[in-house]
Design a protein around this motif. Structure first.
Motif, PDB file in Angstrom:
ATOM      1  N   GLU A  49       0.860  -1.106  -0.117  1.00 40.59           N
ATOM      2  CA  GLU A  49       0.041   0.153   0.091  1.00 40.59           C
ATOM      3  C   GLU A  49       0.857   1.242  -0.077  1.00 40.59           C
ATOM      4  N   LEU A  50       1.711   1.315   0.889  1.00 36.45           N
ATOM      5  CA  LEU A  50       2.565   2.747   1.111  1.00 36.45           C
ATOM      6  C   LEU A  50       3.642   2.680  -0.034  1.00 36.45           C
ATOM      7  N   ASN A  51       4.005   1.626  -0.757  1.00 31.33           N
ATOM      8  CA  ASN A  51       4.949   1.678  -1.715  1.00 31.33           C
ATOM      9  C   ASN A  51       4.187   2.135  -2.917  1.00 31.33           C
ATOM     10  N   THR A  52       2.784   1.646  -3.462  1.00 26.64           N
ATOM     11  CA  THR A  52       2.040   2.300  -4.200  1.00 26.64           C
ATOM     12  C   THR A  52       1.989   3.581  -4.149  1.00 26.64           C
ATOM     13  N   VAL A  53       1.554   4.140  -3.014  1.00 31.82           N
ATOM     14  CA  VAL A  53       1.525   5.819  -2.924  1.00 31.82           C
ATOM     15  C   VAL A  53       2.757   6.396  -3.121  1.00 31.82           C
ATOM     16  N   GLN A 145      -6.883  -2.913  -0.701  1.00 35.38           N
ATOM     17  CA  GLN A 145      -6.007  -1.686  -0.585  1.00 35.38           C
ATOM     18  C   GLN A 145      -7.320  -0.712  -0.897  1.00 35.38           C
ATOM     19  N   PRO A 146      -6.970   0.585  -0.420  1.00 31.78           N
ATOM     20  CA  PRO A 146      -7.959   1.749  -0.686  1.00 31.78           C
ATOM     21  C   PRO A 146      -7.896   1.894  -1.988  1.00 31.78           C
ATOM     22  N   ASP A 147      -9.184   2.664  -2.454  1.00 29.48           N
ATOM     23  CA  ASP A 147      -9.335   3.083  -4.183  1.00 29.48           C
ATOM     24  C   ASP A 147      -8.507   4.377  -4.089  1.00 29.48           C
ATOM     25  N   PHE A 148      -7.265   4.087  -4.517  1.00 28.41           N
ATOM     26  CA  PHE A 148      -6.353   5.321  -4.715  1.00 28.41           C
ATOM     27  C   PHE A 148      -6.635   6.191  -5.871  1.00 28.41           C
ATOM     28  N   ASP A 149      -7.429   5.790  -6.765  1.00 26.06           N
ATOM     29  CA  ASP A 149      -8.066   6.641  -7.865  1.00 26.06           C
ATOM     30  C   ASP A 149      -9.168   7.261  -7.160  1.00 26.06           C
TER      31      ASP A 149
END
Length: 159
Positions: A49-53, A145-149
Motif C-alpha cells: 500500500e505505502l509503496n503504491t502511494v 487496498q484503498p481506492d487510490f484513484d
C-alpha cells in the motif's frame, strides 16, 4: 457513528518517524491532507500500500496534498519501516489507537486470536483545508487496498 464525506475531520497531534509532532490542524493550512491508516509496519499488504502511494507521490503533491501514513506502531519501528522502503512521506505513531478510533478505523479486540485491541484498520481519508472530510474509506478486510484513484479524484475536486 461512522464518519462520512462532509463531516469535520477529528483533529489530532501525533509523533512521526523522526519524533516530531504532526498536527492535522497545522498541516491542512498548507493544503489537503491524505491520511492513510494501516495495520502494521513490515507487513506485506501495508508495504505494498505505502509503496503504491510512494511510487505515485508526485500525483498527490501535484494536487497540493500532503500524505501521511498512520499506524499503532512505535515511532522507532516506523522510522525503520520508512528507511527500509524509502517512503517520501511521514509515518505517524498512533500508539494507543485513539486517533484510529476517532476516525472509526480501529479493530476491536476480536480482530486477532491474541485479542489485540489497538490495531488500525486500513483506511483512507482526504481532509481539505477547512478540516472537512472529502473522502472516507474504511476497510474491514486488511487484505484489501484503498481506492487510490478515488482518493486522487477527491483531491482533484478539492484543488
Amino acid at each position: 457513528m461512522p464518519l462520512s464525506p462532509g463531516d469535520d475531520a477529528p483533529d489530532f497531534t501525533l509523533y512521526d518517524d523522526s519524533n516530531n509532532a504532526f498536527s492535522l490542524e497545522e498541516a491542512r493550512q498548507d493544503g489537503p491532507v491524505v491520511l492513510l491508516f494501516f495495520p502494521g509496519a513490515f507487513t506485506s499488504v501495508c508495504t505494498t500500500e505505502l509503496n503504491t502511494v510512494g511510487n505515485d507521490y508526485d500525483r498527490y503533491t501535484d494536487l497540493g496534498a500532503q500524505v501521511v501514513g498512520i499506524s499503532t506502531d512505535s515511532p522507532f519501528a516506523l522510522a525503520e519501516f520508512k528507511k527500509a522502503n524509502g517512503f517520501p512521506f511521514r509515518l505517524l505513531s498512533d500508539h494507543d489507537g485513539e486517533v484510529a478510533e476517532s476516525y472509526g478505523a480501529k479493530y476491536d479486540h476480536d480482530f486477532t486470536p491474541m485479542k489485540l485491541d489497538r490495531i488500525a484498520k486500513r483506511a483512507a481519508f482526504v481532509v481539505d483545508t477547512d478540516g472537512t472530510l472529502q473522502y472516507v474509506e474504511v476497510l474491514d478486510n486488511a487484505g484489501e487496498q484503498p481506492d487510490f484513484d478515488a482518493v486522487l479524484d477527491a483531491l482533484d475536486g478539492d484543488a
